[in-house]
Write a protein that holds these residues in place. Structure first.
Motif, mmCIF file in Angstrom:
data_model
loop_
_atom_site.group_PDB
_atom_site.id
_atom_site.type_symbol
_atom_site.label_atom_id
_atom_site.label_comp_id
_atom_site.label_asym_id
_atom_site.label_seq_id
_atom_site.Cartn_x
_atom_site.Cartn_y
_atom_site.Cartn_z
ATOM 1 N N LYS A 15 0.854 -1.180 0.000
ATOM 2 C CA LYS A 15 0.000 0.000 0.000
ATOM 3 C C LYS A 15 0.890 1.230 0.000
ATOM 4 C CE LYS A 15 -3.730 2.340 2.475
ATOM 5 N NZ LYS A 15 -4.637 2.310 3.668
ATOM 6 N N ASP A 16 0.666 2.109 -0.964
ATOM 7 C CA ASP A 16 1.450 3.339 -1.069
ATOM 8 C C ASP A 16 0.825 4.403 -0.166
ATOM 9 O OD1 ASP A 16 2.984 5.477 -1.742
ATOM 10 O OD2 ASP A 16 2.590 5.398 -3.902
ATOM 11 N N LEU A 17 1.552 4.828 0.856
ATOM 12 C CA LEU A 17 1.052 5.822 1.810
ATOM 13 C C LEU A 17 1.383 7.248 1.403
ATOM 14 C CD1 LEU A 17 1.935 3.979 5.152
ATOM 15 C CD2 LEU A 17 -0.239 3.996 3.907
ATOM 16 N N GLY A 18 1.989 7.420 0.240
ATOM 17 C CA GLY A 18 2.280 8.756 -0.251
ATOM 18 C C GLY A 18 3.584 9.312 0.287
ATOM 19 N N LYS A 19 3.724 10.620 0.220
ATOM 20 C CA LYS A 19 4.957 11.266 0.641
ATOM 21 C C LYS A 19 5.160 11.111 2.148
ATOM 22 C CE LYS A 19 5.350 14.737 -3.016
ATOM 23 N NZ LYS A 19 5.487 16.189 -3.314
ATOM 24 N N HIS A 20 6.420 10.925 2.501
ATOM 25 C CA HIS A 20 6.775 10.736 3.907
ATOM 26 C C HIS A 20 6.682 12.058 4.659
ATOM 27 C CE1 HIS A 20 8.650 8.666 7.235
ATOM 28 N NE2 HIS A 20 9.564 9.619 7.348
ATOM 29 N N LYS A 21 6.000 12.046 5.810
ATOM 30 C CA LYS A 21 5.819 13.269 6.582
ATOM 31 C C LYS A 21 6.635 13.274 7.861
ATOM 32 C CE LYS A 21 1.146 14.185 4.869
ATOM 33 N NZ LYS A 21 1.104 13.059 3.938
ATOM 34 N N TYR A 22 6.732 12.154 8.547
ATOM 35 C CA TYR A 22 7.514 12.088 9.772
ATOM 36 C C TYR A 22 7.938 10.652 10.019
ATOM 37 C CZ TYR A 22 2.969 10.651 11.696
ATOM 38 O OH TYR A 22 1.780 10.023 11.922
ATOM 39 N N PHE A 23 8.995 10.502 10.792
ATOM 40 C CA PHE A 23 9.483 9.170 11.150
ATOM 41 C C PHE A 23 8.830 8.702 12.445
ATOM 42 C CE2 PHE A 23 12.745 6.364 13.116
ATOM 43 C CZ PHE A 23 12.660 5.350 12.197
ATOM 44 N N LEU A 24 9.005 9.442 13.492
ATOM 45 C CA LEU A 24 8.272 9.239 14.739
ATOM 46 C C LEU A 24 7.660 10.576 15.084
ATOM 47 C CD1 LEU A 24 10.670 7.107 16.960
ATOM 48 C CD2 LEU A 24 8.534 6.384 15.950
ATOM 49 N N GLY A 25 6.347 10.639 15.185
ATOM 50 C CA GLY A 25 5.722 11.936 15.365
ATOM 51 C C GLY A 25 4.878 12.069 16.597
ATOM 52 N N ILE A 26 4.024 13.067 16.558
ATOM 53 C CA ILE A 26 3.233 13.457 17.707
ATOM 54 C C ILE A 26 2.333 12.323 18.200
ATOM 55 C CG2 ILE A 26 1.439 14.426 16.224
ATOM 56 C CD1 ILE A 26 0.976 16.567 18.293
ATOM 57 N N GLU A 27 1.845 11.478 17.295
ATOM 58 C CA GLU A 27 0.939 10.415 17.708
ATOM 59 C C GLU A 27 1.623 9.430 18.648
ATOM 60 O OE1 GLU A 27 1.323 11.425 14.652
ATOM 61 O OE2 GLU A 27 -0.634 12.004 13.851
ATOM 62 N N TYR A 28 2.869 9.073 18.358
ATOM 63 C CA TYR A 28 3.568 8.101 19.204
ATOM 64 C C TYR A 28 3.817 8.661 20.598
ATOM 65 C CZ TYR A 28 6.923 4.562 20.614
ATOM 66 O OH TYR A 28 7.576 3.548 21.302
ATOM 67 N N SER A 29 4.233 9.922 20.687
ATOM 68 C CA SER A 29 4.479 10.546 21.983
ATOM 69 C C SER A 29 3.207 10.597 22.813
ATOM 70 C CB SER A 29 5.042 11.961 21.801
ATOM 71 O OG SER A 29 6.293 11.932 21.166
ATOM 72 N N LEU A 30 2.110 10.992 22.190
ATOM 73 C CA LEU A 30 0.853 11.093 22.929
ATOM 74 C C LEU A 30 0.323 9.723 23.333
ATOM 75 C CD1 LEU A 30 -1.020 13.987 21.095
ATOM 76 C CD2 LEU A 30 0.146 14.021 23.296
ATOM 77 N N ASP A 31 0.640 8.690 22.564
ATOM 78 C CA ASP A 31 0.252 7.334 22.955
ATOM 79 C C ASP A 31 0.916 6.949 24.271
ATOM 80 O OD1 ASP A 31 -1.399 6.955 20.828
ATOM 81 O OD2 ASP A 31 0.042 5.809 19.628
#
Length: 327
Positions: free
Chosen positions: A53-69
């Motif tokens: 599955k092509d997720l498109g252009k890369h935006k972040y490696f580890l981002g805000i979602e992981y920290s908030l998790d």
């Protein structure tokens, strides 16, 4: 085809052939692809070989979602954010408090923080300290780990901006904290490698032997940093970005810099097993040492718990920013 494997279980495949440059970074079942030409053809080829599955252009490696998790899973979404990840002048190594009833939750949290360390060098020292208590964590260690989580709550989107400047000089800052461990009296070595003004590699590690002086501790730290520099120089050459100038090597110890430049072995330095490698690197032009004032030594943030003002100042110099924060 070149394959490079690093300590974080990332595998980089590199292909250079007839003007085509292709880089594929693999982590478990995720791929990050970088190529100037034939990107679409390569994705179509992989699609025929695997279910993708092509997720498109890369935006972040580890981002805000992981920290908030991490913050949410520890029940700290409603807590007051901490201004620094670790209390200044802590005594965690000497803690004699009660053992943690459930050490598994401590190990799980530290494992997640270690993963987050891939993009958060500002957490390097605190995670280094807390990781030493994995076997038998105490209540004080758990509370210190939760302080790191509360720090994340206040800086969930903070990370590294990798600049796209064509000029990408390689520089390194190395530092040491003499006799940092109150139990073994071993010193801490730390370094930060910058590529074009962006941090790409960092590490905090306890030295293997006891150093007899602060100069010796700093010099051992230079040796550890030198090994990293040599590896990165070879990596950049494989990627077509060979460094033609010596790597600038910043250290805040004039004594250690003098030892690196002095070809004569003195009685005080002959027992340092790393003497030859650093001196040879200076002599052959691999590195060029430069003195830096302690207050500008960004690797200092990796060797000790700092106060709020100093910590935030070094974080900004390190190139850690919050891209979600309005400027």
């Amino acid at each position: 085809m070149t394959t490079i494997i690093n300590a974080e279980a990332l595998v980089l495949f590199s292909l250079s052939r007839k003007g085509i440059e292709l880089r594929v970074l693999v982590y478990v079942d995720d791929l990050l692809m970088l190529t100037c030409l034939m990107l679409q053809r390569f994705k179509e080829y992989l699609g025929r070989c695997f279910a993708m599955k092509d997720l498109g252009k890369h935006k972040y490696f580890l981002g805000i979602e992981y920290s908030l998790d991490i913050v949410a899973d520890t029940g700290n979404l409603g807590s007051k954010p901490a201004l620094t990840p670790l209390e200044q002048n802590h005594k965690l190594a000497e803690s004699k408090g009660p053992l943690l009833a459930d050490p598994k939750k401590y190990r799980r949290l530290l494992g997640r923080l270690i993963y987050l360390l891939n993009t958060r060098p500002d957490l390097c020292y605190s995670i280094h300290i807390l990781s030493q208590f994995m076997k038998s964590p105490r209540e004080e260690h758990w509370q210190a780990a939760l302080r790191v989580v509360r720090f994340l709550k206040g800086t969930p989107g903070q990370g590294i901006i990798l600049k796209s400047d064509p000029d990408i000089p390689l520089t390194i800052y190395c530092d040491a904290d003499w006799g940092a461990c109150p139990l073994s009296r071993r010193s801490l070595s730390a370094f930060v490698v910058m590529l074009g003004g962006s941090p790409i590699s960092w590490k905090t590690k306890k030295q293997k032997t006891v150093s007899h002086s602060s100069a010796e501790a700093e010099y051992r730290s230079m040796s550890t940093a030198l090994r990293e520099i040599k590896w990165i120089q070879r990596l950049l050459k494989d990627l077509g970005a060979e460094q033609t100038q010596p790597t600038r090597f910043f250290c805040d110890s004039k004594a250690a810099i003098h030892i690196a430049a002095n070809p004569v072995f003195h009685e005080r330095t002959k027992h340092i097993e790393s003497s030859h490698s650093v001196r040879d690197a200076v002599k052959d032009g691999t590195i060029v040492t430069q003195h830096i004032r302690t207050e500008s030594q960004i690797a200092d943030i990796l060797t000790k718990a700092l106060g709020r003002a100093t910590f935030q100042n070094l974080v900004s110099k390190l190139g850690i920013v919050n891209p979600h924060f309005p400027t």
